[in-house]
Design an enzyme around this catalytic site. Structure first.
Site, PDB file in Angstrom:
ATOM      1  N   ASN A 153      -7.414   0.001  13.867  1.00 21.70           N
ATOM      2  CA  ASN A 153      -8.852  -0.121  13.571  1.00 21.70           C
ATOM      3  C   ASN A 153      -9.155  -1.432  12.834  1.00 21.70           C
ATOM      4  O   ASN A 153     -10.243  -1.603  12.291  1.00 21.70           O
ATOM      5  CB  ASN A 153      -9.312   1.070  12.723  1.00 21.70           C
ATOM      6  CG  ASN A 153      -8.455   1.239  11.466  1.00 21.70           C
ATOM      7  OD1 ASN A 153      -7.580   0.416  11.207  1.00 21.70           O
ATOM      8  ND2 ASN A 153      -8.707   2.284  10.701  1.00 21.70           N
ATOM      9  N   HIS A 167      -7.591  -2.481  10.100  1.00 22.93           N
ATOM     10  CA  HIS A 167      -7.356  -2.459   8.653  1.00 22.93           C
ATOM     11  C   HIS A 167      -6.180  -3.337   8.249  1.00 22.93           C
ATOM     12  O   HIS A 167      -5.328  -3.682   9.055  1.00 22.93           O
ATOM     13  CB  HIS A 167      -7.203  -1.022   8.124  1.00 22.93           C
ATOM     14  CG  HIS A 167      -5.877  -0.357   8.386  1.00 22.93           C
ATOM     15  ND1 HIS A 167      -5.693   0.997   8.242  1.00 22.93           N
ATOM     16  CD2 HIS A 167      -4.673  -0.845   8.777  1.00 22.93           C
ATOM     17  CE1 HIS A 167      -4.437   1.306   8.510  1.00 22.93           C
ATOM     18  NE2 HIS A 167      -3.804   0.212   8.845  1.00 22.93           N
ATOM     19  N   GLU A 194      -9.812  -0.302   4.589  1.00 21.22           N
ATOM     20  CA  GLU A 194     -10.320   0.349   5.786  1.00 21.22           C
ATOM     21  C   GLU A 194     -11.632  -0.296   6.247  1.00 21.22           C
ATOM     22  O   GLU A 194     -12.300  -0.992   5.467  1.00 21.22           O
ATOM     23  CB  GLU A 194     -10.543   1.838   5.478  1.00 21.22           C
ATOM     24  CG  GLU A 194      -9.246   2.589   5.189  1.00 21.22           C
ATOM     25  CD  GLU A 194      -8.380   2.800   6.423  1.00 21.22           C
ATOM     26  OE1 GLU A 194      -7.666   1.845   6.809  1.00 21.22           O
ATOM     27  OE2 GLU A 194      -8.433   3.890   7.019  1.00 21.22           O
ATOM     28  N   ASP A 248       0.825  -1.210   0.000  1.00 20.18           N
ATOM     29  CA  ASP A 248       0.000   0.000   0.000  1.00 20.18           C
ATOM     30  C   ASP A 248       0.860   1.261   0.000  1.00 20.18           C
ATOM     31  O   ASP A 248       2.084   1.182   0.148  1.00 20.18           O
ATOM     32  CB  ASP A 248      -0.953  -0.003   1.208  1.00 20.18           C
ATOM     33  CG  ASP A 248      -0.231  -0.143   2.542  1.00 20.18           C
ATOM     34  OD1 ASP A 248       1.003  -0.256   2.559  1.00 20.18           O
ATOM     35  OD2 ASP A 248      -0.904  -0.141   3.587  1.00 20.18           O
TER      36      ASP A 248
HETATM   37  C1  GLP Z   1      -0.422   1.112   8.371  1.00 16.69           C
HETATM   38  C2  GLP Z   1      -0.229   0.524   6.974  1.00 16.69           C
HETATM   39  C3  GLP Z   1      -0.329  -0.976   6.975  1.00 16.69           C
HETATM   40  C4  GLP Z   1       0.350  -1.495   8.213  1.00 16.69           C
HETATM   41  C5  GLP Z   1      -0.542  -1.146   9.389  1.00 16.69           C
HETATM   42  C6  GLP Z   1       0.079  -1.457  10.726  1.00 16.69           C
HETATM   43  O1  GLP Z   1      -1.201   2.265   8.339  1.00 16.69           O
HETATM   44  N1  GLP Z   1      -1.102   1.055   5.977  1.00 16.69           N
HETATM   45  O2  GLP Z   1       0.208  -1.514   5.813  1.00 16.69           O
HETATM   46  O3  GLP Z   1       0.523  -2.882   8.119  1.00 16.69           O
HETATM   47  O4  GLP Z   1      -0.971   0.202   9.328  1.00 16.69           O
HETATM   48  O5  GLP Z   1       1.202  -0.645  10.944  1.00 16.69           O
HETATM   49  P1  GLP Z   1       2.273  -0.902  12.081  1.00 16.69           P
HETATM   50  O6  GLP Z   1       2.975  -2.172  11.734  1.00 16.69           O
HETATM   51  O7  GLP Z   1       3.201   0.289  12.023  1.00 16.69           O
HETATM   52  O8  GLP Z   1       1.529  -1.008  13.362  1.00 16.69           O
END
Ligand code: GLP
Length: 241
Positions: free
Chosen positions: A136, A138, A143, A67
């Protein structure tokens, strides 16, 4: 879905790296889709180290970025692309033609989705997808409320995502939309690996894995993934009964 719980983040990361290595050994031309973020950081460092130390041939592997924040340039250290290049793709000296990342600055952003869908199709589908979970629920920028039947798409970012996302940036940054691989592509992946670590993820992990599957918690899709793996550290698993 298969759940594994490891005592520490370090052990979890080692096992994630081993999963990726196994996928490469099994299929040297594998198509691997990787998330950015804090969760997989240590796994990728270990992956780089192990691939080099064991002299594993990874030259034919294709990498996809899961992403990207729309409007954020690849030179911005908070972008997913910057993270993936710095942590993994550059240290491994992956050929440009084996790297497939969304261009979040593209004039025609919808074309970026089409391009990515075509690449995945032409390369025979995703062999391994490694994802984290947002606060959340996602996955990538799928989302809350997103359909499970979507390929790559543009998403309006949920408030939680906009707020939590600030942690990747050194100054307050406007984050309104994202571009992401879709849950249909995750479901079709030959193996999907969900990672989480830390106490702060315990409550959303419980919801995603133990409550009823719902599009409001996109990560709950793992409950129905035929080849879904969930790797947690002890802390993030602490809410599970
Ligand atoms: C982010 C990204 C995701 C990521 C998730 C968790 O916003 N869009 O690809 O896997 O949220 O992030 P983190 O590993 O920093 O907790």
């Amino acid at each position: 879905m298969n759940l594994e719980i490891f005592d520490t983040y370090e052990i979890l990361s080692y096992n994630v790296a081993e999963q990726i290595i196994s996928a490469i050994i099994k299929k040297p031309e594998a198509l691997i889709c990787l998330a950015a973020g804090d969760t997989p950081k240590r796994s990728y460092e270990m992956l780089v180290q192990e691939l080099k130390a064991r002299k594993i041939d990874y030259g034919k592997v294709h990498f996809i970025g899961l992403d990207e924040w729309i409007g954020i340039s690849p030179e911005n250290p908070g972008s997913c692309q910057f993270f993936l290049r710095q942590t993994l793709l550059s240290p491994l000296e992956i050929n440009a033609e084996n790297i497939h990342l969304f261009n979040a600055m593209a004039e025609d952003i919808h074309k970026e989705c089409e391009k990515m869908d075509n690449i995945i199709e032409q390369l025979g589908g995703i062999d391994l997808i490694v994802v984290g979970i947002g606060m959340n629920g996602h996955i990538g920028f799928n989302e809350p409320g997103v359909s499970w039947n979507k390929n790559s798409h543009i998403a309006n970012l949920d408030e939680v995502t906009q707020k939590v996302g600030q942690k990747y940036f050194s100054t307050q940054t406007q984050l309104t939309q994202g571009i992401t691989i879709g849950l249909k592509q995750l479901l079709n992946a030959k193996t999907a690996l969900l990672l989480a670590n830390g106490l702060k993820k315990a409550s959303i992990i419980k919801k995603a894995l133990e409550e009823e599957m719902t599009e409001n918690i996109p990560a709950s899709i793992f409950q129905k993934h035929a080849n879904g793996l969930v790797f947690l550290d002890r802390e993030s698993s602490s809410g599970l009964s």
